[in-house]
Design a protein around this motif. Sequence first.
Motif, short mmCIF file in Angstrom:
data_model
loop_
_atom_site.label_atom_id
_atom_site.label_comp_id
_atom_site.label_asym_id
_atom_site.label_seq_id
_atom_site.Cartn_x
_atom_site.Cartn_y
_atom_site.Cartn_z
N LEU A 1 -38.13 -37.42 -0.95
CA LEU A 1 -37.47 -37.91 -2.17
C LEU A 1 -36.14 -38.58 -1.87
O LEU A 1 -35.74 -39.52 -2.56
CB LEU A 1 -37.26 -36.75 -3.15
N ALA A 2 -35.46 -38.12 -0.83
CA ALA A 2 -34.17 -38.72 -0.46
C ALA A 2 -34.31 -40.21 -0.18
O ALA A 2 -33.38 -40.99 -0.40
CB ALA A 2 -33.58 -38.00 0.74
N GLY A 3 -35.49 -40.62 0.30
CA GLY A 3 -35.72 -42.03 0.57
C GLY A 3 -35.52 -42.91 -0.65
O GLY A 3 -34.99 -44.02 -0.55
N ALA A 4 -35.92 -42.40 -1.83
CA ALA A 4 -35.78 -43.18 -3.06
C ALA A 4 -34.31 -43.39 -3.40
O ALA A 4 -33.88 -44.50 -3.74
CB ALA A 4 -36.50 -42.47 -4.21
N PHE A 5 -33.52 -42.34 -3.32
CA PHE A 5 -32.10 -42.44 -3.68
C PHE A 5 -31.33 -43.29 -2.67
O PHE A 5 -30.46 -44.09 -3.04
CB PHE A 5 -31.48 -41.04 -3.78
N LEU A 6 -31.68 -43.15 -1.39
CA LEU A 6 -31.00 -43.94 -0.35
C LEU A 6 -31.41 -45.40 -0.40
O LEU A 6 -30.60 -46.29 -0.16
CB LEU A 6 -31.29 -43.34 1.02
#
Length: 414
Positions: free
Chosen positions: A324-329
């Motif tokens: 999920l961190a990929g989306a925010f980054l």
Amino acid sequence: MSSTQPSVPSQPPVLDPVEVEKKGILAQPKAVWAVFFACIIAFMGLGLVDPILPAIASQLDASQSQVTLLFTSYNAVMAVAMLITGMLSSRIGIKGTLLSGIVIIAIFSALGGFSNDIWTLVGLRGGWGLGNALFVATALAAIVSLSNSGAAKAIILYEAAIGLGISVGPLLGGWLGAISWRGPFLGVASLMVIAFIGLTILMPKADPAKKPQTKTTLADPFRALKHRSLFVFGIAAALYNFGFFTLLAYAPFVMGLDEHGLGYVFLGWGMLLAVTSVFMAPKLQHRFGTIKSMCAMLTLFALLLLAMGLWTSTQWVVIVSVILAGAFLGNNNTLITTAVMNAAPVERSTASAAYSFLRFIGGAIAPFTAGKLAEIYNPSLPFIVGAGFVMLSVVFILFNKNHLKHVDIAGAGH
């Protein structure tokens, strides 16, 4: 930098998804696609070693903190080298700088594949960072100057290349790493040879009539940082990159997965990063404005890091959080890159060098710090500390928001 680069506009472009679709972001010259492909390969290097970090630690008899130095040396050299990219490219041209970067990456990644101890590998990874700095900083300028669809869409294309490279890198690293930890290093060297041939053939030679009248100096990036808006974005990036590289360099050690498993997890992370950077970030900027969107994405990323710190021993929480961190980054990367390109009345190459110098300092400090915190205290602390640094970047941006008004455009009537 070359005068083929567009000057910084007085009003920053809005990433309007309607306009992107209308004019066709894919209608680019062959030279742009050659740089795009080379960018993908160059950014494979960022996530390529993720799936093989535990294997390198085991087979080279190295500690976690020693292995994380593969990221620290890479980012530290990149940070310093970013300062000379403009100076070099203004003398040998964009094409010459890109090809030089590719050759350096190929040589040091190949040598890394034949190394036999962790310290040699750390040093060679630093050399890889030098090549990457020359290539990455110049690639953005190349895509912007060669693109026929405007700066805003060229930046989106650049971010898409980053996302694809970061997502494919771990998959390739996991596949080759399952054979041998040396495989990913030799694989990148081979792909860089292909990229070199592609750029040599497809990228046009510099037009002598368009050579820069003045050459960039080493002092130019430091002068650029006198502009408060550019300085704010650089410091904010250094802070949030602390969390970014804590996740990238340290998370593989706590997931309990083999090379293939780690490759698939970071593939998911990179795919979300790529998709959101191209399709979601423009909509967020158009609807809510740059600063609000950045702060929201960074806050959500900090919460994910905190969750990883609180439930480090729960495997599925860490895996889902990484993906999920990929989306925010992805969203944040496009937002802040677009903002930096329009933050100060300086050439884009100079702005990129100044900003990248600061952000990669954060990326250099974080990996080794995370490894040491885990060794001295516990496996959860690196994520909690990373979350704190990311939230500090949000506070810093909000504290200085009055200096960022000129890059903060929200769509009217939303």
